[in-house]
Design a protein around this motif. Structure first.
Motif, PDB file in Angstrom:
ATOM      1  N   LEU A 153       4.556   5.330  10.499  1.00 11.85           N
ATOM      2  CA  LEU A 153       4.762   5.512   9.061  1.00 11.85           C
ATOM      3  C   LEU A 153       3.908   6.651   8.536  1.00 11.85           C
ATOM      4  N   ARG A 154       2.644   6.667   8.948  1.00  7.95           N
ATOM      5  CA  ARG A 154       1.699   7.674   8.456  1.00  7.95           C
ATOM      6  C   ARG A 154       2.100   9.079   8.897  1.00  7.95           C
ATOM      7  N   VAL A 155       2.460   9.227  10.171  1.00  8.26           N
ATOM      8  CA  VAL A 155       2.825  10.546  10.692  1.00  8.26           C
ATOM      9  C   VAL A 155       4.063  11.099   9.984  1.00  8.26           C
ATOM     10  N   ILE A 156       5.099  10.271   9.869  1.00  9.86           N
ATOM     11  CA  ILE A 156       6.338  10.738   9.237  1.00  9.86           C
ATOM     12  C   ILE A 156       6.117  10.989   7.756  1.00  9.86           C
ATOM     13  N   HIS A 157       5.379  10.109   7.082  1.00 14.74           N
ATOM     14  CA  HIS A 157       5.072  10.282   5.668  1.00 14.74           C
ATOM     15  C   HIS A 157       4.421  11.628   5.422  1.00 14.74           C
ATOM     16  N   ASP A 158       3.387  11.942   6.195  1.00 10.57           N
ATOM     17  CA  ASP A 158       2.661  13.199   5.991  1.00 10.57           C
ATOM     18  C   ASP A 158       3.555  14.404   6.256  1.00 10.57           C
ATOM     19  N   SER A 159       4.412  14.295   7.264  1.00 15.70           N
ATOM     20  CA  SER A 159       5.293  15.416   7.603  1.00 15.70           C
ATOM     21  C   SER A 159       6.329  15.660   6.506  1.00 15.70           C
ATOM     22  N   LEU A 160       6.911  14.592   5.991  1.00 16.78           N
ATOM     23  CA  LEU A 160       7.905  14.743   4.928  1.00 16.78           C
ATOM     24  C   LEU A 160       7.258  15.263   3.641  1.00 16.78           C
ATOM     25  N   GLN A 161       6.094  14.757   3.351  1.00 19.34           N
ATOM     26  CA  GLN A 161       5.386  15.207   2.149  1.00 19.34           C
ATOM     27  C   GLN A 161       5.039  16.688   2.262  1.00 19.34           C
ATOM     28  N   GLU A 162       4.594  17.104   3.442  1.00 23.70           N
ATOM     29  CA  GLU A 162       4.278  18.512   3.664  1.00 23.70           C
ATOM     30  C   GLU A 162       5.514  19.382   3.529  1.00 23.70           C
ATOM     31  N   ALA A 163       6.673  18.819   3.873  1.00 25.78           N
ATOM     32  CA  ALA A 163       7.929  19.562   3.770  1.00 25.78           C
ATOM     33  C   ALA A 163       8.464  19.623   2.347  1.00 25.78           C
ATOM     34  N   GLY A 164       7.800  18.957   1.429  1.00 22.08           N
ATOM     35  CA  GLY A 164       8.190  19.067   0.029  1.00 22.08           C
ATOM     36  C   GLY A 164       8.882  17.866  -0.564  1.00 22.08           C
ATOM     37  N   TYR A 165       9.023  16.795   0.197  1.00 22.57           N
ATOM     38  CA  TYR A 165       9.672  15.597  -0.317  1.00 22.57           C
ATOM     39  C   TYR A 165       8.672  14.685  -1.022  1.00 22.57           C
ATOM     40  N   ALA A 166       9.128  14.025  -2.061  1.00 21.08           N
ATOM     41  CA  ALA A 166       8.359  12.929  -2.645  1.00 21.08           C
ATOM     42  C   ALA A 166       8.649  11.692  -1.803  1.00 21.08           C
ATOM     43  N   VAL A 167       7.620  11.085  -1.237  1.00 17.33           N
ATOM     44  CA  VAL A 167       7.820  10.008  -0.270  1.00 17.33           C
ATOM     45  C   VAL A 167       7.226   8.708  -0.791  1.00 17.33           C
ATOM     46  N   ARG A 168       8.040   7.654  -0.767  1.00 22.07           N
ATOM     47  CA  ARG A 168       7.556   6.307  -1.010  1.00 22.07           C
ATOM     48  C   ARG A 168       7.681   5.535   0.286  1.00 22.07           C
ATOM     49  N   VAL A 169       6.864   4.491   0.448  1.00 28.27           N
ATOM     50  CA  VAL A 169       6.874   3.747   1.704  1.00 28.27           C
ATOM     51  C   VAL A 169       7.034   2.255   1.454  1.00 28.27           C
ATOM     52  N   ALA A 170       7.576   1.580   2.469  1.00 25.68           N
ATOM     53  CA  ALA A 170       7.653   0.118   2.494  1.00 25.68           C
ATOM     54  C   ALA A 170       7.517  -0.293   3.953  1.00 25.68           C
ATOM     55  N   THR A 171       6.926  -1.461   4.170  1.00 26.75           N
ATOM     56  CA  THR A 171       6.673  -1.898   5.548  1.00 26.75           C
ATOM     57  C   THR A 171       7.564  -3.059   5.995  1.00 26.75           C
ATOM     58  N   ASP A 172       8.480  -3.502   5.137  1.00 26.36           N
ATOM     59  CA  ASP A 172       9.442  -4.529   5.541  1.00 26.36           C
ATOM     60  C   ASP A 172      10.690  -4.431   4.680  1.00 26.36           C
TER      61      ASP A 172
END
Length: 292
Positions: A21-40
């Protein structure tokens, strides 16, 4: 690959593996996306209903409800079914790939996720989602309530205005039963169909197979008001009132304790006095006068 702008869009990332979750979140955010997360799955559904994203990136295998069931539940709601879902899965066999598409997913990537591949797929689906959102908003701002439905009368798409009007009447995301019966009739393409809900009249017109438009009118004027608006007798006004409510001659006769033939005679006089030829035209005249 060109870096997306800061207006790239909003992504909901759903994964129970925190490191992933952390790796993909950071990559998408760096690419310019606003990212929200959920774990279930439950948290994802709540997040989507609270604030719909442009795209959902969803892990297929999670505890509780898995990604497939999460996607199915989102696709059951008219408010969330249009949001594209990209599955992430470590399962590469055809059975699970097909399962993802059957649940309503539009795409998939396999784990470990290749960020460049995910970004390429995201760019395509976010663009389509935003274009659809803008199209719906444009139709909505023009005051058009449009609904698309499939062969089983499940609603597949609707403008926001149509969603607000229609949602309380849906039966398991299907059009209301009386409306479904009307669609199966021979005159569905010629005569609009009226439904009343909480004192307001919804008038459905079939634009083409699988596509309806809806007009909403405030509560209907009483017969006494109709006699002031038009040169009608009290009985003619009563007949016109019930015609505008969509009642048949037989039903009007039962309500007013007169024969259907007598109802038809009164209706002929109403048509002549109003200068119209059909029940729909008479009803439309009443409704347009009520809005003026």
């Amino acid at each position: 690959m060109d870096k997306p702008t800061s207006q790239s869009g909003t992504v909901l990332l759903v994964d129970d593996a925190l490191d992933n979750l952390r790796v993909i979140h950071d990559s998408l955010q760096e690419a310019g996306y606003a990212v929200r997360v959920a774990t279930d799955g439950f948290a994802a559904i709540e997040s989507v209903r609270r604030m719909p994203p442009d795209v959902i990136v969803l892990d297929a295998m999670m505890p509780g409800i898995d990604g497939f069931e999460t996607c199915r539940r989102l696709k059951q709601s008219l408010d969330t079914r249009e949001i594209p879902v990209i599955f992430m899965t470590g399962l590469s066999d055809t059975e699970h790939i097909v399962q993802g598409f059957q649940a309503g997913g539009v795409d998939y990537v396999t784990k470990p996720v290749v960020i460049e591949e995910l970004l390429a797929r995201l760019a395509t689906h976010v663009h389509r989602a935003q274009l659809m959102t803008h199209t719906r908003a444009a139709i909505d701002s023009a005051g058009r309530a449009i609904v698309a439905f499939d062969g089983l009368q499940h609603v597949t798409w609707a403008t926001p205005l149509a969603q607000r009007w229609l949602q309380p009447l849906l039966e398991d995301e299907r059009l209301p039963l009386p409306l479904r019966h009307w669609l199966h009739g021979s005159d569905a393409g010629e005569t609009p169909y009226a439904l009343w809900h909480e004192g307001e009249r919804l008038l459905f017109s079939l634009l083409e197979p699988g596509l309806l438009s809806i007009q909403r009118h405030a509560s209907l004027p009483e017969p006494e008001t109709l006699t002031r608006w038009f040169p009608l007798t009290s009985r003619e006004a009563e007949v016109l009132y019930w015609v505008t409510l969509g009642k048949t001659n037989r039903e009007i006769g039962e309500i007013l304790a007169i024969s259907p033939r007598t109802v038809n005679k009164h209706l002929e006089h109403v048509f002549e006095k109003l200068g119209v030829e059909t029940r729909t035209a008479a009803a439309s005249l009443v409704l347009s006068r009520g809005q003026s």
